[in-house]
Design an enzyme around this catalytic site. Structure first.
Site, PDB file in Angstrom:
ATOM      1  N   LYS A   1       1.217  -1.373   0.075  1.00 35.42           N
ATOM      2  CA  LYS A   1      -0.003   0.269  -0.026  1.00 35.42           C
ATOM      3  C   LYS A   1       0.660   1.116   0.002  1.00 35.42           C
ATOM      4  O   LYS A   1       2.290   0.881   0.076  1.00 35.42           O
ATOM      5  CB  LYS A   1      -0.984  -0.292   1.052  1.00 35.42           C
TER       6      LYS A   1
ATOM      7  N   LYS B   1      -0.331   3.961   7.817  1.00 36.89           N
ATOM      8  CA  LYS B   1      -0.506   3.211   7.759  1.00 36.89           C
ATOM      9  C   LYS B   1       0.289   2.447   8.377  1.00 36.89           C
ATOM     10  O   LYS B   1       0.343   0.839   8.476  1.00 36.89           O
ATOM     11  CB  LYS B   1       0.041   2.546   6.551  1.00 36.89           C
TER      12      LYS B   1
ATOM     13  N   THR C   1      -9.244  -0.494   0.901  1.00 37.99           N
ATOM     14  CA  THR C   1      -9.705  -1.630   0.467  1.00 37.99           C
ATOM     15  C   THR C   1      -8.767  -2.488  -0.335  1.00 37.99           C
ATOM     16  O   THR C   1      -9.035  -4.341  -0.399  1.00 37.99           O
ATOM     17  CB  THR C   1     -10.245  -1.444  -0.922  1.00 37.99           C
TER      18      THR C   1
ATOM     19  N   LYS D   1      -8.790  -7.598  -0.688  1.00 39.60           N
ATOM     20  CA  LYS D   1      -8.958  -8.310  -1.512  1.00 39.60           C
ATOM     21  C   LYS D   1      -7.627  -8.906  -1.475  1.00 39.60           C
ATOM     22  O   LYS D   1      -8.457 -10.452  -2.145  1.00 39.60           O
ATOM     23  CB  LYS D   1      -8.148  -7.084  -2.739  1.00 39.60           C
TER      24      LYS D   1
END
Ligand SMILES: *Cc1c(COP(=O)(O)O)cnc(C)c1O
Length: 805
Positions: A546, A552, A653, A657
């Site tokens: 990402k 994050k 998202t 996945k």
């Protein structure tokens, strides 16, 4: 040879010969890719014209999805699968003497986006076409997409991405439909014949927008929609005055400058640049799109007051929020509607999707910049604000503080325009992208807007398209699902549920395990070819891919890797083989993020070359993360890292996945992780760390770093490895990271560190029992049905656009 593949072969040969002018025996893989794509486009155009005629005849409500980013990736396989031509085209190409997989590999990713927000837009246009919604995406045809990334001396190097230098075969350029966009100039205050104030916007320059259409075919259906990407060219009359004064060079250079508008995508994700060119891009997108909307509207309907019945405008974040203002300007200045009527139409037509909770990522623009570029729009924003605040003051006379928090303007002297406030005021609906996020919008981000208009605020949890993210990315799993469930799951993802009955069938669980092994072997091939690092497909593959961002917390991940390394090296501990994969780009100006990349690469180098570690730990940072790389990594993952500080990731998202492809998640109580965990079951998800509330409390009390200073000496030892010379002789290199962790950590790495390490231990222990692990993987797959973007789009259609589908 099937009829279709014979026809396809003839079509490809025809494109090679007559469009590309290449003979078959001289054709390169690139030529064949172009010819195949053009052949596919041929079918798409047929379907597109048919869809348009049908949608017009049925007077379907049209959705305009406005986004500064569409992160499409490759299109050939996607289009062939959606149109059910994959096998026939494979045969046709093979018969022409080319390896079809090599042809597929020729296609460069279209990287017209940074990350999640742009990829969401790409999943949405796929779902809208599949659900037969009369929709179009609207964006910018950047000449340079997101930079390509390589590493030199462990550091990120950026390279231009001239994806379009070969001219994408997917785009149809409409030179005959130029849009004339005014910019700059000044306002002349004047009255109309009735003596009413009638300002005139004069002296502007013109930018010309050229539409480029990319066709979006729904899955096995009859609908092909378009994604319309505008490119900027200068008009010939551009600044005629300079030409007339004889300053030819200056005139030409200004002409070139106006073409810069669609040159490059800004490479920052969740951070602001505040650059004039970026504001110009946002205006350019909005102005072009609104001209298209009015033109299409006039084809079927004369009465402009009915606009909200026939048209929905969806704003993907605040980047296209100027649509509210441009729509008002057109209704008031060009259609001469009274202000209140224009305002009602605007609000009923527009809706806004919020994507961020971090106040520093909320867009604002200096008033002075607006004055220079968009003087008429600035006037309209003042008027919107004036009328809005008057109304608030009348309705809540005892709450004067509302006038400050709700104002479209911030600051006294250096006034800024708050784009989120503009988007909220101008929309009938504001949605968040996961349940927690939608709650935090109401309680923390804009509580006063929620107070005055609670009915506007709703949730639409994000989703991903199962066509790209399962059927195409993971053909092995897709074939297994076809065999178990039939072929309908790609458009009815809830069918995955039926797999749950097989969770205790050891044969089925072993098949899931075998599929994962195959995918891991394929990824290992890529890694060994590109990086010279050998991975053991039996090892646990633990992946975090990402954008690189402090929130994050890639840093938390690598700190745990350092802990494992030190434990093996200093304490003689042994662990079952584990592979840590990273991928992701840092914004070129984001110093901390770039240092995190350098740290991970430095740690990887040390660990991969240490003979005492061999067979236990491997760490690889894959270069140039993009959609096609995600498609190889995600199906090969055992453990998905979704470890953002609680309350910072709006949805995520990639978490969806991964789980859909049978990875278990180690994650915080954040974004859509919460709903994923709820869906797959608590026992099949590795939850750790503080909740959003606990984070808020810890920040308030300034306790984020206590553990380092007074807690566990082991933690201090691990953190100090950043500056002690274990990984690099340069003790200062990673000192800024060390300082951040121990003195000023807004993202609470150390607060969650122990919980993270313990949870990692648990996952590593569980992985030693493959049957149980892959049973959990199967349960993840079978329970991820609700995370299809089809479900998300059905929610938007019903709750926001007023469309049944
Ligand atoms: C899905 C996706 C993202 C979003 O990932 P998050 O982990 O949700 O931030 C970013 N980049 C690419 C290429 C993706 O496919």
């Amino acid at each position: 040879m099937s009829v279709i593949s014979r026809d396809l072969r003839a079509l490809v040969e025809e494109q090679l010969k007559y469009t590309l002018c290449v003979s078959l025996n001289k054709a390169t893989n690139g030529d064949v890719f172009n010819a195949v794509a053009l052949a596919v486009r041929y079918f798409q155009q047929d379907q597109f014209l048919g869809s348009q005629a049908r949608q017009r005849a049925e007077k379907k409500k049209r959705v305009y999805y406005l986004s500064m980013e569409f992160l499409l990736g490759q299109s050939l396989r996607n289009n062939l699968m959606n149109m059910n031509l994959l096998n026939d085209m494979r045969q046709a190409v093979n018969e022409l003497g080319f390896d079809f997989d090599n042809i597929l590999d020729e296609e460069p990713d279209a990287a017209l986006g940074n990350g999640g927000l742009g990829r969401l837009a790409a999943c949405f246009i796929d779902s809208m076409a599949t659900l037969d919604i009369a929709a179009s995406g609207h964006g910018i045809k950047y000449e340079y997409g997101l930079f390509r990334q390589s590493f030199q001396n462990e550091q990120q190097i950026e390279h231009p991405d001239d994806w379009h230098s070969m001219h994408s075969p997917w785009l149809v350029e409409h030179h005959t439909q130029p849009m004339l966009i005014p910019i700059g100039g000044y306002i002349e205050h004047a009255d109309d014949v009735n003596g009413n104030y009638n300002p005139m916007w004069l002296g502007w320059n013109t930018i010309v927008g050229i539409p480029n259409d990319y066709f979006v075919s729904g899955y096995r259906g009859s609908t092909t929609n378009k994604l319309r990407l505008y490119s900027a060219v200068a008009s010939n009359s551009f600044n005629i005055h300079i030409f007339n004064r004889g300053d030819y060079i200056k005139a030409v250079s200004e002409k070139i400058a106006s073409e810069n508008i669609s040159k490059i995508l800004y490479p920052s994700d969740e951070i602001l640049t505040g650059k004039e060119l970026r504001l110009t891009q946002e205006y350019f997108l909005v102005a072009c799109t609104l001209r298209d909307i009015f033109r299409e509207y006039a084809e079927t309907e004369a009465d402009i007051s009915l606009l909200p019945q026939h048209v929905a405008i969806q704003l993907n974040d605040t980047h296209p929020a100027l649509a509210v203002v441009e729509l008002m300007r057109m209704l008031v200045d060009e259609y001469s509607l009274p202000w209140p009527q224009a305002w009602e139409i605007t609000q009923k037509t527009c809706a806004y999707t919020n994507h961020t909770l971090m106040p520093e990522a909320l867009e604002t623009w200096p008033v002075a910049l607006f004055e220079k570029l968009l003087p008429r729009h600035l006037q309209i924003i003042f008027e919107i604000n004036h009328r809005f605040l008057d109304d608030v003051a009348t309705r809540w006379p005892d709450r004067p503080h509302l006038l400050t928090s709700l104002s479209l303007f911030a600051g006294d002297k250096d006034k800024h325009i708050r784009m989120a406030n503009l988007a909220i005021v101008g929309s009938h609906c504001v949605n968040g992208v996961a349940m927690l996020h939608s709650e935090l919008i109401k309680t923390h981000l804009v509580p006063d807007f929620y107070f005055i208009t609670p009915e506007k605020f709703i949730n639409q949890t994000n989703g991903v398209t199962p066509r790209r993210w399962l059927q195409q990315a993971n053909p092995n799993l897709a074939a297994f699902l076809n065999q178990q469930l039939g072929a309908r799951w790609p458009t009815d993802l809830h069918l995955l549920r039926q797999l749950e009955k097989k969770a205790d069938d050891a044969g089925v669980v072993d098949q899931i395990r075998a599929i994962k092994f195959k995918n891991k072997s394929a990824l290992s091939q890529i890694v060994s070819q590109h990086y010279g690092v050998t991975l053991d497909p039996m090892a646990m593959f633990d992946c975090q891919v990402k954008r690189i961002h402090e929130y994050k917390r890639q840093l938390l991940n690598i700190l745990h890797v350092i802990a494992l390394y030190l434990d093996i090296k200093e304490n003689g501990k042994t662990i079952a083989p584990k592979v840590h994969l990273f991928a992701g780009k840092a914004a070129p100006g984001y110093r901390m993020a770039k240092l995190i990349i350098q740290l991970i690469n430095t740690v990887a180098k040390k660990i991969n070359s240490d003979p005492r570690i061999a067979g236990q730990l491997k760490v690889v940072f894959l270069e140039d993360y993009k959609v096609s790389l995600a498609e190889s990594i995600i199906p090969a993952t055992d453990l998905s890292e979704q470890i953002s500080t609680a309350g910072t990731e709006a949805s995520g998202t990639s978490n969806m996945k991964f789980a859909l492809n049978g990875a278990l998640t180690i994650g915080t109580y954040d974004g859509a992780n919460i709903e994923i965990r709820e869906a797959v079951g608590k026992d099949n998800f590795y939850l750790f760390g503080a909740t959003a509330e606990e984070i808020t409390k810890s920040r308030r009390e300034g306790n984020n770093n206590l553990l380092y200073h007074h807690g566990n000496p082991q933690i201090a030892h691990i953190v100090d490895a950043l500056i002690s010379g274990v990984f690099t002789p340069d003790h200062d290199l990673f000192a800024p990271l060390h300082h951040m962790l121990t003195a000023a950590d807004n993202y609470c790495h150390l607060l969650d560190f122990e919980s993270y390490c313990q949870t990692q231990q648990q996952a590593m222990a569980d992985f030693e029992h493959p049957r149980q692990w892959h049973r959990k993987a199967l349960l993840n797959i079978s329970r991820m049905g609700e995370f299809s973007s089809d479900r998300t789009i059905q929610g938007y259609a019903k709750d926001i656009w007023g469309i049944n589908c």
